[in-house]
Write an enzyme that holds these catalytic residues in place. Structure first.
Site: not given
Ligand code: B12
Ligand code: SF4
Ligand code: SF4
Length: 349
Positions: A132, A242, A239, A189, A246, A212
């Site tokens: 990360d 979400c 937070c 789901c 799951c 978020c």
């Molecule tokens: C930036 C970041 C954040 C940001 C933005 C989150 C995000 N999803 O982008 C913020 C600050 C909000 C955040 C929050 C959290 N994060 Co964070 N974060 C990151 C980080 C540094 C990069 C993520 C990233 O590349 N985002 C860029 C976008 C493009 O990626 P994406 O969301 O995966 O997008 C995909 C989908 O949206 C999908 N998509 C895109 N377009 C489309 C279109 C369609 C039609 C569809 C279906 C899908 C789709 O494909 C995309 C690419 O695969 C990673 C670490 C890392 N270096 O990877 C940790 C990471 C993802 N975070 C992590 C965690 C634990 C969290 C939190 C739970 C922390 C908390 N408890 O507060 C929350 C969860 C929020 C959430 N629901 O995501 C963990 C997740 C572990 C896991 N099991 O996956 C990571 C991997 C860190 C780690 N090393 O463990 N995070």
């Molecule tokens: S990630 Fe977990 S809670 Fe979210 S839609 Fe998939 S199975 Fe349901």
């Molecule tokens: S439930 Fe997940 S996406 Fe929504 S505010 Fe909390 S961490 Fe962010």
């Protein structure tokens, strides 16, 4: 080759990793495209580092052209009880599960280095380790390596550990056959999207990070929209709503890693105690914790929002003490909190 992979897998598990998989380091153009759309839509908000490193982030070989394979590693941090129990106690602050003890970056990095040293000695390969901290898209790499799939909350879900896996990787010059990817088991789901307090998830796999609470309490550099503050409840750092929603979590064995078991001060902290922390107190309590990333001002601002959301008049005196704080963010949140609980706020925010 199978023997090499099995030896690596066994060594990684022995070092304390919970899940291990292998993927190619070659680029997948879909990821670059999706990251491009995310950035073009401005979803990264104040996380300018995502845009600055976009070219390297899009694929392992863009970051390190010599990389041939990726070893994807998951570390279980599943809580033993209800992850959201504290969100129902408005006089207390909810610190996200992952931040209730030591910073996972430190714990996981030590294990990565130990595995890296072993790999280099055994196979004479070159390698780089990541958790990360570098421009790597960890979730799609872990999914490609078969650790799980990207759920509708966008994070990796494992059939064995649910949503509670920290991700990390080793890029290596070794040629290792990729594992088969896990298929998507979300089906119809959408529990994560429905559980999100701020409506940050679209239910189809995309997030609006600027809504978020994790972004609002950890990453944003500016203020927090007045519309979002009441939705944050008492979530003062990160937070989990979400993740906790799951259904796959029901199979997750609670972590036994001492670094991730909740510290007593962060199990159920009173908002009044958190607000009483001065600069030195904040550093002392959070020195080895991820919470230090927020910094004192952002953390106190979140505590003030939680106090405002509590509806408790008893907090007014403590809130009022922040109304001439040196930080404009803290002053503004103190004003808002006072008016939210019907005190003498200016009401202009
Ligand atoms: C930036 C970041 C954040 C940001 C933005 C989150 C995000 N999803 O982008 C913020 C600050 C909000 C955040 C929050 C959290 N994060 Co964070 N974060 C990151 C980080 C540094 C990069 C993520 C990233 O590349 N985002 C860029 C976008 C493009 O990626 P994406 O969301 O995966 O997008 C995909 C989908 O949206 C999908 N998509 C895109 N377009 C489309 C279109 C369609 C039609 C569809 C279906 C899908 C789709 O494909 C995309 C690419 O695969 C990673 C670490 C890392 N270096 O990877 C940790 C990471 C993802 N975070 C992590 C965690 C634990 C969290 C939190 C739970 C922390 C908390 N408890 O507060 C929350 C969860 C929020 C959430 N629901 O995501 C963990 C997740 C572990 C896991 N099991 O996956 C990571 C991997 C860190 C780690 N090393 O463990 N995070
Ligand atoms: S990630 Fe977990 S809670 Fe979210 S839609 Fe998939 S199975 Fe349901
Ligand atoms: S439930 Fe997940 S996406 Fe929504 S505010 Fe909390 S961490 Fe962010």
């Amino acid at each position: 080759m199978a023997d090499k992979k099995e030896r690596i897998r066994a060594k990684a598990l022995d070092l304390g990793f919970s899940a291990v998989g292998f993927a190619t380091a070659a680029s997948d153009p879909t990821l670059a495209e999706r990251l491009g759309v995310y950035l073009a839509e401005g979803r990264h908000g104040d996380m300018a580092w995502m845009e600055e490193t976009a070219a390297r982030r899009a694929s392992p070989q863009a970051l390190w052209p010599e990389a041939r394979s990726v070893i994807a590693l998951g570390t279980n941090y599943a809580p033993s009880g209800d992850a959201l129990a504290l969100t129902r106690h408005p006089e207390r602050g909810n610190v996200s599960v992952y931040a209730r003890n030591r910073d996972y970056h430190d714990t996981v990095k030590k294990r990565l280095k130990a595995l890296g040293r072993w790999l280099a000695t055994e196979y004479g390969c070159e390698l780089k380790v990541f958790v990360d901290t570098a421009p790597v898209m960890e979730k799609p790499l872990a999914a490609a390596a078969g650790l799980g799939w990207q759920g509708k909350h966008t994070n990796l879900v494992s059939r064995r550990f649910g949503s509670w896996l920290f991700l990390s990787e080793i890029f290596t010059t070794l040629d290792l056959e990729p594992d088969p990817p896990e298929r998507d088991h979300c089906g119809s789901c959408r529990a994560c999207a429905d559980a999100c307090p701020t409506g940050a998830l679209d239910g189809a796999g995309r997030i609006e990070p600027r809504r978020c609470i994790s972004y609002l309490t950890i990453e944003t550099k500016g203020g927090i929209d007045a519309e979002l503050r009441p939705l944050m409840g008492n979530r003062v750092y990160g937070c989990d709503d979400c993740m906790a929603a799951c259904p796959w979590n029901k199979f997750a064995p609670p972590t036994r890693e001492p670094d991730f078991l909740p510290r007593v001060e962060l199990t159920a902290p009173l908002l009044a105690d958190l607000a009483a922390l001065d600069d030195d107190g904040f550093r002392e309590v959070f020195t080895a914790s991820p919470v230090k990333r927020a910094g004192r001002d952002r953390f106190i601002a979140a505590v003030l929002i939680a106090m405002g959301n509590s509806g408790r008049h008893g907090f007014l005196e403590q809130i009022n003490r922040f109304r001439d704080d040196a930080s404009p963010l803290v002053r503004d949140m103190a004003d808002w909190a006072a008016s939210a609980i019907g005190g003498q706020g200016t009401g202009h925010l």
